[in-house]
Scaffold this motif. Structure first.
Motif, mmCIF file in Angstrom:
data_model
loop_
_atom_site.group_PDB
_atom_site.id
_atom_site.type_symbol
_atom_site.label_atom_id
_atom_site.label_comp_id
_atom_site.label_asym_id
_atom_site.label_seq_id
_atom_site.Cartn_x
_atom_site.Cartn_y
_atom_site.Cartn_z
ATOM 1 N N GLU A 1 16.849 -13.281 88.432
ATOM 2 C CA GLU A 1 17.030 -12.983 87.003
ATOM 3 C C GLU A 1 15.847 -13.508 86.192
ATOM 4 O OE1 GLU A 1 20.722 -14.563 85.712
ATOM 5 O OE2 GLU A 1 21.954 -13.200 86.929
ATOM 6 N N SER A 2 15.359 -14.695 86.553
ATOM 7 C CA SER A 2 14.228 -15.275 85.843
ATOM 8 C C SER A 2 12.972 -14.425 86.041
ATOM 9 C CB SER A 2 13.974 -16.704 86.329
ATOM 10 O OG SER A 2 12.861 -17.279 85.663
ATOM 11 N N VAL A 3 12.758 -13.970 87.270
ATOM 12 C CA VAL A 3 11.605 -13.107 87.550
ATOM 13 C C VAL A 3 11.720 -11.802 86.777
ATOM 14 C CG1 VAL A 3 10.454 -11.723 89.319
ATOM 15 C CG2 VAL A 3 11.085 -14.096 89.806
ATOM 16 N N ALA A 4 12.914 -11.218 86.743
ATOM 17 C CA ALA A 4 13.118 -9.970 86.015
ATOM 18 C C ALA A 4 12.825 -10.140 84.522
ATOM 19 C CB ALA A 4 14.553 -9.475 86.222
ATOM 20 N N GLU A 5 13.193 -11.290 83.989
ATOM 21 C CA GLU A 5 12.903 -11.560 82.585
ATOM 22 C C GLU A 5 11.396 -11.603 82.349
ATOM 23 O OE1 GLU A 5 13.729 -14.943 79.114
ATOM 24 O OE2 GLU A 5 14.423 -15.272 81.171
ATOM 25 N N GLY A 6 10.681 -12.267 83.247
ATOM 26 C CA GLY A 6 9.235 -12.329 83.119
ATOM 27 C C GLY A 6 8.593 -10.957 83.238
#
Length: 211
Positions: A168-173
């Motif tokens: 999820e964090s990578v997708a946000e970035g």
């Protein structure tokens, strides 16, 4: 060989003023390194900005990020060191004299058993270089002779304790346009090397190497 020609009669550019400014930045999420917490969501962290003003009107900026869990310097010690010690020592020096700045800092705050207030010194050093580059009408990269690109890709720090949170964090970035990602290890209490490798692998899977 005898050199002839007109002497340079331009007035020497000197450091006229060094200012220290503290600012509180909004924080969207918690962030930590192996040494401990850096920011807490909803609690604005303090950054220390340094502004160097030269006699020709050129200005430069530097920044120090106090992280007591990572280094011994605090907001208060950085501001005090810059305001009462390093700024007076630097004021009046020729802007071109980068070695003179180092000597002045060394004489004012002895290294002793440490590197001598490295965050405070780094903020002043960067601001000084920035002012020197602007005084000469070039970018800092050009001043250093290292400029190779007109743009620099920034890196997103993936956060999370498990594969789902990291994805999820990578997708946000990625939604913000980031193509490069990194991850901090040693954050989960009691996690062994296998767990750390799994976290890194989760980021690698969610963010393949850019083409």
């Amino acid at each position: 060989m005898v050199l002839t020609g007109s002497p340079d009669t331009r007035p020497a550019v000197t450091v006229e003023r060094v200012e220290t400014i503290t600012v509180a930045l909004p924080t969207l999420r918690d962030f930590a390194v192996a040494g401990g917490g850096v920011t807490a969501r909803g609690r604005p962290p303090i950054r220390v900005l340094v502004k160097v003003t030269a006699s020709d009107g050129s200005t430069g900026w530097g920044e120090a990020t106090p992280i007591p869990s990572w280094t011994y310097e605090t907001t208060e010690s950085i501001v005090s060191t810059l305001t009462h010690y390093l700024a007076p020592a630097a004021t009046g020096l020729p802007l071109w004299d980068l070695d003179g700045l180092v000597v002045a800092c060394d004489r004012t705050i002895r290294r002793g058993w440490s590197t001598g207030m490295p965050l405070a010194r780094a903020a002043l050093d960067v601001a000084w270089h920035d002012a020197l580059a602007r005084s000469r009408g070039v970018s800092l990269g050009e001043l250093w002779g290292r400029r190779r690109h007109d743009t620099v890709d920034r890196c997103w720090i993936a956060t999370g304790d498990d594969a789902g949170a990291l994805a999820e964090s990578v997708a946000e970035g990625q939604a913000h346009g980031y193509r490069h990602f990194k991850i901090k290890t040693g954050l989960v209490p009691g996690q062994d090397e296998t767990g750390e490798v799994a976290r890194v692998a989760a980021v690698r899977e969610a963010a393949p190497t850019p083409a």
